[in-house]
Write an enzyme that holds these catalytic residues in place. Structure first.
Site, short mmCIF file in Angstrom:
data_model
loop_
_atom_site.label_atom_id
_atom_site.label_comp_id
_atom_site.label_asym_id
_atom_site.label_seq_id
_atom_site.Cartn_x
_atom_site.Cartn_y
_atom_site.Cartn_z
N PRO A 173 -17.77 0.83 16.95
CA PRO A 173 -18.01 2.28 16.96
C PRO A 173 -19.50 2.58 17.00
O PRO A 173 -20.26 2.12 16.16
CB PRO A 173 -17.38 2.76 15.65
CG PRO A 173 -16.52 1.62 15.18
CD PRO A 173 -17.15 0.38 15.72
N GLU A 174 -19.92 3.34 18.00
CA GLU A 174 -21.30 3.80 18.10
C GLU A 174 -21.26 5.33 18.10
O GLU A 174 -20.23 5.92 17.78
CB GLU A 174 -21.95 3.26 19.38
CG GLU A 174 -21.86 1.74 19.48
CD GLU A 174 -22.49 1.18 20.75
OE1 GLU A 174 -23.37 1.85 21.31
OE2 GLU A 174 -22.09 0.09 21.16
#
Length: 283
Positions: free
Chosen positions: A2-3
């Site tokens: 997750p960014e």
DNA sequence: ATAGCGCCCTGGTGGC
DNA sequence: TGCCACCAGGGCGCTA
């Protein structure tokens, strides 16, 4: 992993559904996610509190909570970082948990916000404002690239005095908030810049192009609800719809020119780029 | 001061 | 077929 776009997708989903809700109970199945905070402190700061809103800073979700005693001022902030394998899931009610379930927040409408984490690298803590100020990663967090005021000028300022290849610098959260391995590779590809290019050798025009590419790539990914990958699902367990052009495609043909994409290791991270489109000759 | 490296953890993979 | 060594990776903390 997750960014920014994945965390922003989660933030938007939560912002629509949990502000105003009270937390009625917490279940801590794996205290490693609290990263040293005691379960009783976590419980004291969450149970009975009301969710004020849902914010994001870089890859952190920051959720201010208000206690009944001080309804207008957040008494604590739920700080969540998913790291590599963390997941936030919103369930309509009690449902079976798997072996990676770490923490559940029970809401007053019966729904449950669950934190799952296969690697237990992620964190979920309830911090006071002074404690949050002491979290180095937050204190040193760089500018938000999707902020309308951010652009080439701001990126140039962040890169000033920094040496070394550009790719690892993009992963430095103090340079740009929220960019991780996927979007660093995607942004450099879009900008036509080789990941090994030394930052000081980038022209003003290249820095400007890179900033525009970062904004474009992140914007597209947010629009697609995040990247399709095994590591990320949204609040309801659905995959994202953004498809990277180069990330994790080493050896496959470049979508732009057909050349075989190259995979190297840079700053300890897998890095994919197009040797033709990303001007190896400029090194 | 800043860059580089080990560490955390577990599923998937490749080699034998 | 089964086993095992090895790899991936964000961010922190230690070292040089």
């Amino acid at each position: 992993m997750p960014e920014l776009p994945e965390v922003e997708t989660l933030r938007r989903g939560l912002e629509q559904s949990i502000p105003g809700r009270h937390i009625t109970d917490v279940l801590i199945a794996n205290a490693k996610s609290l990263k040293g905070q005691s379960g009783s402190v976590f419980r004291d700061r969450t149970v009975g509190s009301r969710v004020v809103r849902v914010d994001r800073r870089g890859k952190y979700l920051l959720i201010p909570l208000a206690s009944p005693a001080t309804p207008d001022t957040p008494s604590a902030f739920l700080c969540v970082h998913l790291k590599m394998r963390g997941q936030l899931l919103l369930k309509d009610g009690p449902a079976p948990v798997d072996r990676y379930h770490c923490v559940t927040l029970v809401l007053d409408d019966g729904r449950e916000l669950r934190f799952h984490d296969m690697w237990t690298w992620g964190e979920m803590r309830a911090l006071t404002e002074p404690e949050m100020a002491g979290v180095g990663g937050l204190a040193r967090m760089g500018a938000e690239p999707l902020d309308p005021s951010w652009g080439g000028r701001e990126l140039a300022t962040s890169l000033a005095g920094r040496k070394g290849p550009i790719k690892p610098l993009l992963l430095d959260q103090s340079v740009v908030a929220g960019v991780g391995n996927i979007y660093a590779d995607e942004s450099l590809f879009r900008a036509g810049i080789h990941p090994r290019r030394a930052a000081p050798t980038l022209s003003a025009a290249e820095v400007e192009r890179l900033a525009e590419s970062i904004r474009a790539v992140l914007g597209e990914a947010v629009g697609g609800g995040g990247t399709t990958s095994e590591e990320y699902v949204d609040l309801h367990g659905a995959a994202g719809r953004y498809t990277p052009r180069v990330y994790d495609r080493g050896g496959a043909p470049c979508h732009a020119c057909g050349a075989a994409l190259e995979r190297i290791r840079l700053g300890g991270r897998g890095t994919v780029f197009c040797p033709v489109c990303q001007l190896a000759s400029a090194l």
